[in-house]
Scaffold this motif. Structure first.
Motif, PDB file in Angstrom:
ATOM      1  N   LYS A 198      -4.782  12.863  -4.859  1.00  0.00           N
ATOM      2  CA  LYS A 198      -5.901  11.920  -4.930  1.00  0.00           C
ATOM      3  C   LYS A 198      -5.678  10.791  -3.915  1.00  0.00           C
ATOM      4  CE  LYS A 198      -7.751  13.639  -8.821  1.00  0.00           C
ATOM      5  NZ  LYS A 198      -9.086  14.248  -8.871  1.00  0.00           N
ATOM      6  N   PRO A 199      -6.753  10.225  -3.398  1.00  0.00           N
ATOM      7  CA  PRO A 199      -6.577   9.073  -2.503  1.00  0.00           C
ATOM      8  C   PRO A 199      -6.012   7.885  -3.278  1.00  0.00           C
ATOM      9  CG  PRO A 199      -8.909   9.368  -3.041  1.00  0.00           C
ATOM     10  CD  PRO A 199      -8.176  10.550  -3.610  1.00  0.00           C
ATOM     11  N   VAL A 200      -5.174   7.109  -2.627  1.00  0.00           N
ATOM     12  CA  VAL A 200      -4.576   5.926  -3.255  1.00  0.00           C
ATOM     13  C   VAL A 200      -5.205   4.689  -2.622  1.00  0.00           C
ATOM     14  CG1 VAL A 200      -2.456   4.647  -3.709  1.00  0.00           C
ATOM     15  CG2 VAL A 200      -2.412   7.163  -3.660  1.00  0.00           C
ATOM     16  N   TYR A 201      -5.874   3.901  -3.441  1.00  0.00           N
ATOM     17  CA  TYR A 201      -6.488   2.667  -2.956  1.00  0.00           C
ATOM     18  C   TYR A 201      -5.368   1.705  -2.555  1.00  0.00           C
ATOM     19  CZ  TYR A 201      -9.806  -1.224  -2.801  1.00  0.00           C
ATOM     20  OH  TYR A 201     -10.586  -2.277  -2.399  1.00  0.00           O
ATOM     21  N   PRO A 202      -5.479   1.035  -1.409  1.00  0.00           N
ATOM     22  CA  PRO A 202      -4.364   0.203  -0.919  1.00  0.00           C
ATOM     23  C   PRO A 202      -3.841  -0.816  -1.922  1.00  0.00           C
ATOM     24  CG  PRO A 202      -6.010   0.473   0.808  1.00  0.00           C
ATOM     25  CD  PRO A 202      -6.582   1.114  -0.423  1.00  0.00           C
ATOM     26  N   LYS A 203      -4.718  -1.380  -2.739  1.00  0.00           N
ATOM     27  CA  LYS A 203      -4.260  -2.384  -3.706  1.00  0.00           C
ATOM     28  C   LYS A 203      -3.302  -1.777  -4.735  1.00  0.00           C
ATOM     29  CE  LYS A 203      -6.940  -5.903  -4.660  1.00  0.00           C
ATOM     30  NZ  LYS A 203      -6.134  -7.053  -4.213  1.00  0.00           N
ATOM     31  N   THR A 204      -3.462  -0.496  -5.014  1.00  0.00           N
ATOM     32  CA  THR A 204      -2.545   0.167  -5.951  1.00  0.00           C
ATOM     33  C   THR A 204      -1.128   0.187  -5.381  1.00  0.00           C
ATOM     34  OG1 THR A 204      -4.354   1.512  -6.813  1.00  0.00           O
ATOM     35  CG2 THR A 204      -2.119   2.306  -7.240  1.00  0.00           C
ATOM     36  N   ILE A 205      -1.006   0.391  -4.083  1.00  0.00           N
ATOM     37  CA  ILE A 205       0.316   0.376  -3.438  1.00  0.00           C
ATOM     38  C   ILE A 205       0.893  -1.042  -3.465  1.00  0.00           C
ATOM     39  CG2 ILE A 205       1.560   0.793  -1.276  1.00  0.00           C
ATOM     40  CD1 ILE A 205      -0.590   2.966  -0.692  1.00  0.00           C
ATOM     41  N   GLU A 206       0.049  -2.025  -3.234  1.00  0.00           N
ATOM     42  CA  GLU A 206       0.503  -3.425  -3.322  1.00  0.00           C
ATOM     43  C   GLU A 206       1.005  -3.732  -4.739  1.00  0.00           C
ATOM     44  OE1 GLU A 206      -2.704  -5.989  -2.187  1.00  0.00           O
ATOM     45  OE2 GLU A 206      -2.991  -5.005  -0.247  1.00  0.00           O
ATOM     46  N   THR A 207       0.287  -3.227  -5.739  1.00  0.00           N
ATOM     47  CA  THR A 207       0.697  -3.436  -7.132  1.00  0.00           C
ATOM     48  C   THR A 207       2.053  -2.793  -7.378  1.00  0.00           C
ATOM     49  OG1 THR A 207      -1.641  -3.365  -7.770  1.00  0.00           O
ATOM     50  CG2 THR A 207      -0.031  -3.190  -9.543  1.00  0.00           C
ATOM     51  N   TYR A 208       2.212  -1.572  -6.888  1.00  0.00           N
ATOM     52  CA  TYR A 208       3.490  -0.864  -7.051  1.00  0.00           C
ATOM     53  C   TYR A 208       4.634  -1.672  -6.435  1.00  0.00           C
ATOM     54  CZ  TYR A 208       7.083   2.718  -6.710  1.00  0.00           C
ATOM     55  OH  TYR A 208       8.263   3.396  -6.824  1.00  0.00           O
ATOM     56  N   ASN A 209       4.452  -2.108  -5.206  1.00  0.00           N
ATOM     57  CA  ASN A 209       5.526  -2.820  -4.499  1.00  0.00           C
ATOM     58  C   ASN A 209       5.893  -4.133  -5.191  1.00  0.00           C
ATOM     59  OD1 ASN A 209       5.782  -0.859  -2.541  1.00  0.00           O
ATOM     60  ND2 ASN A 209       4.401  -1.864  -1.093  1.00  0.00           N
ATOM     61  N   ALA A 210       4.906  -4.782  -5.786  1.00  0.00           N
ATOM     62  CA  ALA A 210       5.153  -6.076  -6.426  1.00  0.00           C
ATOM     63  C   ALA A 210       5.789  -5.935  -7.806  1.00  0.00           C
ATOM     64  CB  ALA A 210       3.848  -6.854  -6.538  1.00  0.00           C
ATOM     65  N   TRP A 211       5.434  -4.882  -8.544  1.00  0.00           N
ATOM     66  CA  TRP A 211       5.821  -4.805  -9.958  1.00  0.00           C
ATOM     67  C   TRP A 211       6.944  -3.824 -10.252  1.00  0.00           C
ATOM     68  CZ3 TRP A 211       3.914  -8.065 -13.678  1.00  0.00           C
ATOM     69  CH2 TRP A 211       2.827  -8.874 -13.303  1.00  0.00           C
ATOM     70  N   VAL A 212       6.908  -2.641  -9.637  1.00  0.00           N
ATOM     71  CA  VAL A 212       7.846  -1.589 -10.058  1.00  0.00           C
ATOM     72  C   VAL A 212       9.300  -1.920  -9.709  1.00  0.00           C
ATOM     73  CG1 VAL A 212       8.438   0.866  -9.835  1.00  0.00           C
ATOM     74  CG2 VAL A 212       6.039   0.157 -10.119  1.00  0.00           C
ATOM     75  N   PRO A 213       9.613  -2.329  -8.467  1.00  0.00           N
ATOM     76  CA  PRO A 213      11.014  -2.677  -8.177  1.00  0.00           C
ATOM     77  C   PRO A 213      11.535  -3.835  -9.039  1.00  0.00           C
ATOM     78  CG  PRO A 213       9.785  -2.372  -6.140  1.00  0.00           C
ATOM     79  CD  PRO A 213       8.782  -2.395  -7.245  1.00  0.00           C
ATOM     80  N   ALA A 214      10.646  -4.737  -9.424  1.00  0.00           N
ATOM     81  CA  ALA A 214      11.052  -5.901 -10.221  1.00  0.00           C
ATOM     82  C   ALA A 214      11.512  -5.493 -11.620  1.00  0.00           C
ATOM     83  CB  ALA A 214       9.898  -6.882 -10.340  1.00  0.00           C
ATOM     84  N   TYR A 215      11.085  -4.316 -12.095  1.00  0.00           N
ATOM     85  CA  TYR A 215      11.451  -3.853 -13.431  1.00  0.00           C
ATOM     86  C   TYR A 215      12.318  -2.600 -13.379  1.00  0.00           C
ATOM     87  CZ  TYR A 215       8.405  -7.333 -15.465  1.00  0.00           C
ATOM     88  OH  TYR A 215       7.854  -8.530 -15.851  1.00  0.00           O
ATOM     89  N   GLU A 216      12.986  -2.409 -12.263  1.00  0.00           N
ATOM     90  CA  GLU A 216      13.886  -1.260 -12.101  1.00  0.00           C
ATOM     91  C   GLU A 216      14.896  -1.233 -13.249  1.00  0.00           C
ATOM     92  OE1 GLU A 216      16.930   0.633  -8.751  1.00  0.00           O
ATOM     93  OE2 GLU A 216      16.214  -1.421  -8.550  1.00  0.00           O
ATOM     94  N   GLY A 217      15.051  -0.064 -13.844  1.00  0.00           N
ATOM     95  CA  GLY A 217      15.993   0.075 -14.962  1.00  0.00           C
ATOM     96  C   GLY A 217      15.348  -0.112 -16.327  1.00  0.00           C
TER      97      GLY A 217
END
Length: 205
Positions: free
Chosen positions: A183-202
């Motif tokens: 599926k196409p990924v809207y750019p804001k979804t990638i921005e959300t991933y970069n901001a939130w997912v690494p911050a909650y690693e583990g």
């Protein structure tokens, strides 16, 4: 989850809750209408847990899918009329009903509170920076009681204990789903991933 009816007192919307519910019932098919009622109740619960205005949570929860079942032409016309990002034209209802839907809510329901509007705008894509209300609607839509998919119980437990961890969990799994299904990924979804997912690693594996 017990249903709680909020009486609107703060003039975020020029309608009572009953009037808003009537408008939604006219705008949505029955299944979608009952979904927004469940999202509202989930949002109220999360608002209380996170000390967020429950009236805003009720309005945003009810309104998040207000435009979900509108014809594509309504969204395309609004994108042109409001001078919104033309890249939106490359996507469809899954993106439009939040980002463009917020403009229709402003026009048709008279809601001008930017926190409520942003909660609607970002309820499918998320955003790199989200208020507590935005996080609540993002998660309430994902974990409302009728949702039934692999991982939903984990998402519910995480959200109950740490709202931000819930946001990271949803974002990670949504991106995985989009990639796995080509599926196409809207750019804001990638921005959300970069901001939130690494911050909650583990915390979200």
């Amino acid at each position: 989850m017990t249903s709680e009816i909020i009486e609107y007192r703060h003039h975020y919307i020029p309608l009572t809750r009953d009037q808003l519910v009537d408008r939604l019932q006219q705008a949505l098919k029955e299944k979608r209408f009952h979904h927004v009622l469940r999202v509202e109740q989930t949002a109220i619960h999360l608002a209380k847990l996170n000390k967020v205005d429950v009236e805003k949570a009720s309005i945003a929860g009810l309104c998040h899918d207000y435009a979900k079942q509108r014809p594509d032409q309504d969204f395309i016309a609004e994108i042109h009329q409001k001078g919104l990002d033309p890249d939106l034209l490359n996507y469809g209802n899954a993106i439009w009903h939040g980002i463009v839907g917020a403009e229709l809510i402003k026009d048709e329901l008279g809601i001008w509170d930017e926190d409520i509007l942003n909660a609607v705008r970002h309820h499918t894509t998320g955003a790199a920076v989200m208020s507590k209300l935005e996080q609540i609607i993002y998660m309430a839509d994902y974990i409302e009681p009728a949702r039934d998919f692999a991982g939903v119980e984990t998402a519910r437990q995480l959200t109950e204990s740490d709202l931000g961890a819930g946001v990271a969990y949803q974002t990670k799994h949504t991106l995985e789903y989009l990639i796995e299904n080509n599926k196409p990924v809207y750019p804001k979804t990638i921005e959300t991933y970069n901001a939130w997912v690494p911050a909650y690693e583990g915390k979200i594996d």
